[in-house]
Scaffold this active site. Structure first.
Site, PDB file in Angstrom:
ATOM      1  N   LYS A   1       0.807  -1.227   0.000  1.00 14.92           N
ATOM      2  CA  LYS A   1       0.000   0.000   0.000  1.00 14.92           C
ATOM      3  C   LYS A   1       0.836   1.271   0.000  1.00 14.92           C
ATOM      4  CE  LYS A   1      -4.393  -1.642   1.702  1.00 14.92           C
ATOM      5  NZ  LYS A   1      -5.547  -1.392   2.570  1.00 14.92           N
TER       6      LYS A   1
ATOM      7  N   LYS B   1      -4.713  -9.061  -5.733  1.00 13.94           N
ATOM      8  CA  LYS B   1      -5.993  -9.416  -5.129  1.00 13.94           C
ATOM      9  C   LYS B   1      -7.031  -8.342  -5.443  1.00 13.94           C
ATOM     10  CE  LYS B   1      -6.423  -7.454  -0.517  1.00 13.94           C
ATOM     11  NZ  LYS B   1      -7.768  -6.926  -0.690  1.00 13.94           N
TER      12      LYS B   1
ATOM     13  N   LYS C   1     -11.321  -3.265  -2.669  1.00 19.20           N
ATOM     14  CA  LYS C   1     -12.344  -2.221  -2.818  1.00 19.20           C
ATOM     15  C   LYS C   1     -11.736  -0.841  -2.953  1.00 19.20           C
ATOM     16  CE  LYS C   1     -13.678  -2.815   1.839  1.00 19.20           C
ATOM     17  NZ  LYS C   1     -12.450  -2.584   2.623  1.00 19.20           N
TER      18      LYS C   1
HETATM   19  P1  ATP Z   1      -8.677  -2.153   1.059  1.00 19.54           P
HETATM   20  O1  ATP Z   1      -8.227  -2.169  -0.378  1.00 19.54           O
HETATM   21  O2  ATP Z   1      -9.156  -0.816   1.514  1.00 19.54           O
HETATM   22  O3  ATP Z   1      -7.660  -2.768   2.010  1.00 19.54           O
HETATM   23  P2  ATP Z   1     -10.059  -4.664   0.974  1.00 19.54           P
HETATM   24  O4  ATP Z   1     -10.869  -5.015  -0.218  1.00 19.54           O
HETATM   25  O5  ATP Z   1      -8.728  -5.303   1.121  1.00 19.54           O
HETATM   26  O6  ATP Z   1      -9.982  -3.089   1.062  1.00 19.54           O
HETATM   27  P3  ATP Z   1     -10.587  -4.960   3.821  1.00 19.54           P
HETATM   28  O7  ATP Z   1     -11.602  -4.110   4.508  1.00 19.54           O
HETATM   29  O8  ATP Z   1      -9.148  -4.594   3.975  1.00 19.54           O
HETATM   30  O9  ATP Z   1     -10.966  -5.000   2.255  1.00 19.54           O
HETATM   31  O10 ATP Z   1     -10.775  -6.468   4.257  1.00 19.54           O
HETATM   32  C1  ATP Z   1     -12.018  -6.995   4.732  1.00 19.54           C
HETATM   33  C2  ATP Z   1     -11.967  -8.510   4.691  1.00 19.54           C
HETATM   34  O11 ATP Z   1     -12.030  -8.974   3.339  1.00 19.54           O
HETATM   35  C3  ATP Z   1     -10.674  -9.116   5.264  1.00 19.54           C
HETATM   36  O12 ATP Z   1     -11.014 -10.285   5.993  1.00 19.54           O
HETATM   37  C4  ATP Z   1      -9.883  -9.482   4.047  1.00 19.54           C
HETATM   38  O13 ATP Z   1      -8.974 -10.545   4.274  1.00 19.54           O
HETATM   39  C5  ATP Z   1     -10.972  -9.894   3.078  1.00 19.54           C
HETATM   40  N1  ATP Z   1     -10.566  -9.708   1.694  1.00 19.54           N
HETATM   41  C6  ATP Z   1     -10.113  -8.560   1.134  1.00 19.54           C
HETATM   42  N2  ATP Z   1      -9.857  -8.732  -0.163  1.00 19.54           N
HETATM   43  C7  ATP Z   1     -10.149 -10.034  -0.448  1.00 19.54           C
HETATM   44  C8  ATP Z   1     -10.071 -10.826  -1.640  1.00 19.54           C
HETATM   45  N3  ATP Z   1      -9.648 -10.302  -2.769  1.00 19.54           N
HETATM   46  N4  ATP Z   1     -10.469 -12.117  -1.576  1.00 19.54           N
HETATM   47  C9  ATP Z   1     -10.903 -12.654  -0.419  1.00 19.54           C
HETATM   48  N5  ATP Z   1     -10.981 -11.966   0.756  1.00 19.54           N
HETATM   49  C10 ATP Z   1     -10.605 -10.663   0.737  1.00 19.54           C
HETATM   50 MG    MG Z   2      -7.482  -4.736   2.740  1.00 18.87          MG
END
Ligand code: ATP
Ligand code: MG
Length: 327
Positions: free
Chosen positions: A110, A191, A194
């Site tokens: 990040k 991965k 969001k």
């Molecule tokens: P950001 O990019 O802001 O970090 P994010 O999509 O990674 O957002 P988080 O809020 O950080 O979302 O994570 C919430 C949950 O979703 C965590 O348990 C994380 O491990 C899971 N998660 C995030 N991305 C994935 C993915 N691509 N596949 C499966 N699980 C995911």
């Molecule tokens: Mg995340």
């Protein structure tokens, strides 16, 4: 069994968040006492526009409920409503080593190539450890990307217990076998996230059916035309197969058979309809909840219940460390 997990209101949750985390939060409610948090303090480790943060916090709270989190059985709350998170977060920052934080791959990813990286992005895992340990959680359902932070949380709990006497439960990660790492639609080496700057890389839980169809149509595949699960050589198609299988009750071998010799076109079309069908009921419930007073009431009740568990644990930590408690 006690469960804690959280998601950041850093964008609209994606299908990755749903398949890797949220749907398991819902399932485990039958077996465990669950605490689910909208980790808004984590979201501001990267810049957030105030109006967007506000909206995304309501959105995520409503999506937890729309996905099936039952506020009568589970505690749903905002991290910023329970000050004990920040307080224990500071103590965890003083327990964690600088070198340990420097080894976290999320920080490296990040911060890479960015200017003005916040100190909070670096110390994020200390606050995450506090989130979990405050509730003496035995289990933490997360996606694969959070495994390293969970291991650090365990190390910090053990370090604290050794230094100050048995205080924290050592939490176990719960990482699903399928769907724990959904990849980006535009780049299967990254991965799905969001907070990505490219909305074409993810399917958000609030995308319209047409947006979903368009994004899946444009998703990268490869130069073959064979629907086959092979994460090494065919990462993009394998990711689409994982999504398809997770959104339906068909196994990956069944899908491979169904689309053998058919090519990517019909496969993608059916996949899009499977995703649309999976998200439609959730979106309907979401629309009823997002601007409701009921949502505010649920979050207020959640904060009260969360504090009732978090505050006594925080006081115990203060006491163990030698702080004078207020009388
Ligand atoms: P950001 O990019 O802001 O970090 P994010 O999509 O990674 O957002 P988080 O809020 O950080 O979302 O994570 C919430 C949950 O979703 C965590 O348990 C994380 O491990 C899971 N998660 C995030 N991305 C994935 C993915 N691509 N596949 C499966 N699980 C995911
Ligand atoms: Mg995340």
């Amino acid at each position: 069994m006690r469960v804690f997990s959280g998601m950041q209101p850093s964008g609209t949750p994606t299908l990755g968040n749903y398949l890797g985390a949220l749907r398991h939060f819902v399932e485990i409610q039958d077996e465990a006492e669950c605490f689910y948090c909208v980790v808004d303090l984590h979201a501001v480790t990267v810049p957030q526009e105030p109006a967007a943060l506000h909206r995304q916090t309501r959105q995520l709270s409503a999506l937890y409920l729309a996905a099936g989190i039952d506020p009568r059985r589970s505690v749903l709350f905002l991290q910023s409503h329970v000050p004990a998170h920040s307080q224990l977060g500071w103590l965890m920052e003083c327990l964690v080593h600088y070198g340990e934080l420097g080894r976290m791959t999320q920080f490296k990813e990040k911060s890479e190539g960015k200017e003005g990286v916040s100190a909070g992005l670096f110390t994020y895992p200390a606050l995450m450890a506090a989130d979990i340990l405050l509730y003496q959680a035995t289990h933490v359902p997360v996606g694969e990307d959070q495994k390293q932070h969970l291991e650090l949380t365990r190390d910090l709990a053990e370090r604290f217990n050794k230094r100050y006497g048995d205080t924290f439960v050592i939490p176990e990660p719960l990482i699903p076998k399928v769907g724990s790492r959904i990849m980006s639609l535009d780049d299967p080496t990254k991965k799905m996230s969001k907070s990505s700057a490219n909305p074409g890389s993810y399917i958000s839980l609030l995308d319209s059916p047409d947006e979903i169809r368009k994004k899946i149509r444009r998703a990268v595949t490869d130069s073959e035309a064979e629907v086959r699960f092979d994460p090494q050589r065919k990462p993009a198609v394998s990711n689409l197969l994982t999504i398809y299988s997770s959104c339906t009750d068909k196994t990956i071998p069944e899908l491979e058979k169904q689309y053998s010799g058919v090519g990517y076109g019909p496969f993608k079309q059916d996949l899009a309809e499977a995703v649309v069908a999976r998200l439609e009921p959730l979106q309907e419930r979401y629309r009823e909840l997002v601007d409701s007073e009921e949502l505010d009431r649920i979050l207020a009740e959640g904060a009260t219940k969360a504090k009732a568990v978090a505050e006594p644990n925080l006081h115990l930590v203060f006491e163990r460390m030698g702080f004078l408690l207020p009388r």
